[in-house]
Design an enzyme around this catalytic site. Structure first.
Site, mmCIF file in Angstrom:
data_model
loop_
_atom_site.group_PDB
_atom_site.id
_atom_site.type_symbol
_atom_site.label_atom_id
_atom_site.label_comp_id
_atom_site.label_asym_id
_atom_site.label_seq_id
_atom_site.Cartn_x
_atom_site.Cartn_y
_atom_site.Cartn_z
ATOM 1 N N ASP A 144 6.161 1.737 7.951
ATOM 2 C CA ASP A 144 4.930 1.881 8.743
ATOM 3 C C ASP A 144 5.147 1.088 9.921
ATOM 4 O O ASP A 144 5.103 -0.201 9.882
ATOM 5 C CB ASP A 144 3.804 1.287 7.929
ATOM 6 C CG ASP A 144 2.407 1.689 8.601
ATOM 7 O OD1 ASP A 144 2.574 2.031 9.646
ATOM 8 O OD2 ASP A 144 1.444 1.408 8.091
ATOM 9 N N GLU A 148 6.005 5.612 9.968
ATOM 10 C CA GLU A 148 4.475 6.037 9.859
ATOM 11 C C GLU A 148 4.089 5.490 11.218
ATOM 12 O O GLU A 148 4.427 4.452 11.689
ATOM 13 C CB GLU A 148 3.808 5.297 8.886
ATOM 14 C CG GLU A 148 2.487 5.120 8.838
ATOM 15 C CD GLU A 148 1.719 4.897 7.771
ATOM 16 O OE1 GLU A 148 2.381 4.964 6.505
ATOM 17 O OE2 GLU A 148 0.478 4.266 7.539
ATOM 18 N N HIS A 194 2.857 0.962 12.114
ATOM 19 C CA HIS A 194 1.428 0.608 12.263
ATOM 20 C C HIS A 194 1.023 0.768 13.809
ATOM 21 O O HIS A 194 0.228 -0.015 14.333
ATOM 22 C CB HIS A 194 1.108 -0.821 11.699
ATOM 23 C CG HIS A 194 0.005 -0.982 11.003
ATOM 24 N ND1 HIS A 194 -1.172 -1.926 11.605
ATOM 25 C CD2 HIS A 194 -0.457 -0.238 9.790
ATOM 26 C CE1 HIS A 194 -2.066 -1.580 10.640
ATOM 27 N NE2 HIS A 194 -1.800 -0.846 9.633
ATOM 28 N N GLU A 222 -3.925 8.191 9.936
ATOM 29 C CA GLU A 222 -4.873 7.459 9.058
ATOM 30 C C GLU A 222 -6.118 7.322 9.888
ATOM 31 O O GLU A 222 -7.279 6.881 9.490
ATOM 32 C CB GLU A 222 -4.324 6.055 8.523
ATOM 33 C CG GLU A 222 -4.122 5.122 9.661
ATOM 34 C CD GLU A 222 -3.198 3.872 9.123
ATOM 35 O OE1 GLU A 222 -2.130 4.129 8.474
ATOM 36 O OE2 GLU A 222 -3.602 2.792 9.412
ATOM 37 N N HIS A 260 -3.668 8.461 3.293
ATOM 38 C CA HIS A 260 -3.612 6.836 3.596
ATOM 39 C C HIS A 260 -4.695 6.491 2.559
ATOM 40 O O HIS A 260 -5.742 7.361 2.561
ATOM 41 C CB HIS A 260 -3.971 6.581 5.190
ATOM 42 C CG HIS A 260 -4.256 5.226 5.312
ATOM 43 N ND1 HIS A 260 -5.521 4.671 5.307
ATOM 44 C CD2 HIS A 260 -3.457 4.169 5.451
ATOM 45 C CE1 HIS A 260 -5.332 3.410 5.711
ATOM 46 N NE2 HIS A 260 -4.198 3.062 5.727
#
Lengths: 436, 339
Positions: free
Chosen positions: A238, A264, A240, A290, A340
């Site tokens: 991730d 991700e 993020h 997400e 998610h």
């Protein structure tokens, strides 16, 4: 099965609650009408079940929590209740207020008409839905599905046409391992538990152009994951949205030989074409979503074939209805789903139902680790079973109707709402704002 | 833009303390390098003085700038036409005045500071790509560049500067050759006017690409951003000024693209760049074009401020005094006056 008598009541039970008319103060005369068109159109096809009360709970596991759970409870005239979750990290108060803003859409409505109510909440919100409205709709939608399932005597995943796999829904835990030894421990525990997939992140914060030492460190940290976790565990990483397309492109290309399950959020979510720049220069699958609301919010990503995997969150995207539609839309473009989930247990349990009925499902997130945490204990205390803990690498499916759990308001009272607290605020060395 | 100009004119009809009463040019020249730049001094009715800098341009028409701006209030800097002569110098000077009139550094006037210090680099971090011996000489050239890159210690950052001289094929293959060495960016791998070449290079490698030198129209940045062809925008401070560069930074923001403003001029342009860096969220690094000769460096310190272009652990400091935060030494300007 606990079929309720209301289904036989037909239209005899009730008339629709009086709907609010368009504001008269508006001088746009084309809005003005004697009564809202269609407000009594369902009198003959009404289920007899009627929403009588709406409750919203802010639940803080610790007084300082930046992500109090926002739980929604709908009560009906037949005693059936439904629970849903609209947790929005850092903005609990706004979502709780927004849920209450939908009161007039719900009291007196037929909870079986979830698709119809969803449309009304979304369309009649005029501005459409950002994260606050999206999360409020999500909480209400899940509660409506919980009621529907209970009323029809079926788990939600069966109403949705599932399960594709009766053994349950494959999931992954998070890894926060600072070094090789900790990572090896996680690997061994994962093997014991039958966990087949894990997700980690990359260290630090990144400017939109980065210096060589930071880029090298990020690449090394991902290489270490594969090296220690071995070839048998699927690894997701991730980013993020900490990285820009420019920085992400460099890292993603370097880790191609590691055969990751996905990378991700390699860049922030507002600019689809910017993310496409990363995807078109690497074979590593890209996942995102997400922060996106409704299928409308994902359309461009899907259309442009930017991502391989969508990760919309049942607590923001628009609940079960919203998540199912994103999956349906994505499936047409051969895009998979890895929803998610990093909030409370209600959204977690709800998402399992949708996952089980998706033809394009890959893996389900939960923000837990291979060793149960403090929240896992509290969830079990609330629900009476270890919610969101995997068995043989899968989240088991419930045979109970609705979302498959009972929850008492009294059990939540031990964790009163501590107020809205901001999410983490991080900064670079020079004090400028950083993404985390 | 035009509409705003009319508004400014209307405001100007009523005398105010910030009305511009004098605009004067001071072209200067570094004694050893011979580099020239034009400093602009603006005075107001209230007696405030603002300084700005533009690239040296002996052909530019100062008179048209004076007739357009004398009598106008200094705070209408947003109405400066980008193509006006010495537009950058005027923008910087007017912001210097606005800051001084508010008793605040320019970055505070513009909503900052967005950072507490300003990351910088100098020519030591730049690998200037040598001119190829012939066009498209392929592997031999790539190996030559690779050896230059490999001479840089692994913990040091470097920028590849193509200076717009390479063919698309050479630029793309050089980028591919050094890709895994993680250059901070590849500056001007090909001429910015050749978008098709930029598409090719950007499509074939993940080396961040930067453009800015010689770009005189923000729309060129926009064309590259729109297609994801540029990873770092480098507006010329001595052409776009603070305001124009800030608008380009705003343009780059929704593409997650950072800004590394550039200039080839003097310390006033560096002072402006520091103010700009602390006014925008997506600033990454500032190049300080320090000349090699000690005499030239002494001249820059003498005309502006002793510490302005001095880095500490890779960062420049933010001035705390009003406006640009420097006191221009007018006597020294006479000494270094360009012919």
């Amino acid at each position: 099965m606990q079929r309720r008598s209301f289904l036989a009541l037909g239209s005899s039970g009730l008339a629709f609650a009086k709907r609010r008319q368009p504001a008269e103060s508006c001088e746009c005369s084309f809005f003005q009408q004697a009564a809202p068109v269609g407000s009594d159109a369902f009198a003959d096809v009404h289920s007899g079940l009627k929403i009588t009360n709406l409750k919203v709970f802010g639940v803080s596991l610790t007084p300082q929590s930046d992500r109090p759970y926002v739980f929604v409870k709908l009560e009906t005239n037949q005693g059936l209740v439904g629970w849903g979750e609209g947790t929005l990290e850092g903005k609990a108060g706004a979502v709780m207020a927004c849920v209450n803003d939908f009161r007039d859409f719900l009291i007196g409505a037929d909870p079986m008409q979830v698709e119809h109510i969803w449309q009304s909440m979304y369309v009649h919100s005029f501005y459409r839905a950002g994260p606050v409205i999206g999360s409020a709709i999500s909480g209400i939608d899940q509660a409506l599905w919980d009621i529907r399932g209970k009323a029809l005597g079926m788990p939600v995943y069966k109403l949705l046409g599932g399960p594709f796999d009766p053994r349950g829904v494959r999931g992954y835990y998070h890894v926060f391992a600072g070094n090789r030894e900790q990572l090896a421990q996680v690997r061994d525990t994962a093997h014991t538990l039958g966990i087949t997939c894990l997700k980690s992140g990359i260290p630090g914060y990144y400017e939109w152009i980065e210096r060589r030492p930071k880029i090298d460190a990020a690449i090394k940290s991902i290489q270490l994951q594969r090296e220690v976790l071995g070839p048998d565990i699927d690894i997701a990483v991730d980013f993020h949205a900490k990285t820009s397309p420019s920085v992400a492109s460099i890292i993603v290309k370097e880790v191609e030989p590691l055969n990751l399950l996905f990378i991700e959020e390699p860049c922030p979510p507002e600019n689809v074409q910017a993310m496409a720049k990363i995807a078109r220069r690497s074979t590593t699958p890209i996942a995102t979503g997400e922060r996106l609301i409704a299928s409308y919010g994902c359309r461009e990503l899907i259309e442009m074939s930017v991502v391989d995997i969508l990760q919309t969150d049942i607590n923001h995207v628009g609940g079960i209805t919203g998540l199912w539609k994103v999956a349906a839309t994505a499936n047409v473009s051969s895009i998979s789903m890895a929803p998610h989930a990093c909030e409370g247990p209600i959204g977690g349990l709800a998402t399992i139902h949708v996952d089980a009925a998706m033809p394009n499902f890959v893996v389900q997130e939960i923000c837990g680790q291979v060793k149960p945490g403090a929240n896992d204990k509290i969830w079990e205390e609330w629900l009476g079973f270890p919610a969101m803990r995997m068995v043989d690498g899968r989240f088991p499916l419930s045979e109970k109707p609705g979302l498959g759990f009972e929850l008492s308001e009294a059990s939540l009272a031990k964790y009163p709402f501590g107020g809205t607290k901001p999410m983490a605020r991080v900064f670079h060395e020079d004090g400028s704002v950083a993404e985390w | 833009m035009r509409g705003f100009g009319f508004q400014a004119a209307a405001v100007a009809s009523k005398p105010s303390a910030l009305d511009i009463t004098e605009i004067r040019l001071f072209p200067v020249r570094e004694p050893v390098s011979g580099t020239r730049y034009s400093l602009l001094r603006v005075k107001t009715r209230s007696g405030l003085t603002g300084w700005g800098e533009s690239a040296f341009d002996p052909a530019a028409d100062l008179k048209s700038l004076q007739s357009a701006w004398l009598g106008k209030p200094a705070h209408t800097y947003a109405a400066i036409q980008p193509a006006a002569p010495f537009a950058a110098a005027l923008d910087i000077a007017l912001l210097d005045i606005v800051g001084k009139s508010c008793n605040a550094p320019i970055y505070r006037v513009l909503g900052g500071p967005t950072r507490s210090k300003v990351r910088s680099f100098n020519s030591q971090s730049v690998i200037d790509l040598p001119e190829p011996l012939s066009r498209n000489q392929g592997k031999a050239y790539q190996n030559r560049i690779l050896s230059l890159v490999e001479a840089v210690p692994a913990n040091r950052d470097f920028v590849l500067a193509g200076n717009g001289r390479l063919t698309p094929g050479d630029a793309a293959s050089v980028a591919a050759t050094v890709e895994r060495k993680h250059p901070m960016w590849f500056d001007e791998p090909c001429p910015h006017s050749n978008l098709e070449a930029v598409r090719k290079i950007s499509g074939e490698t993940v080396v961040p690409l930067a453009f800015g030198r010689g770009i005189r129209d923000a729309a060129i940045f926009q064309a590259m951003l729109r297609e994801g062809l540029i990873d770092l925008v480098r507006p010329e401070v001595s052409f776009f000024g603070i305001s124009g560069s800030r608008r380009i930074a705003a343009l780059a923001e929704p593409y997650y693209v950072a800004v590394a403003p550039r200039h080839d001029g003097g310390p006033i342009a560096t002072a402006a760049a520091i103010q700009l860096a602390a006014s925008i969220p997506n600033f990454f690094i500032q190049h300080v074009p320090l000349p090699a000769a000690p005499e030239d460096q002494a001249m820059r310190r003498e005309i502006a401020a002793p510490d302005l272009e001095t880095t500490r652990a890779g960062f420049l400091s933010l001035p705390k005094t009003p406006g640009l935060g420097i006191n221009v030494n007018e006597a020294a300007l006479e000494k270094y006056r360009a012919a």
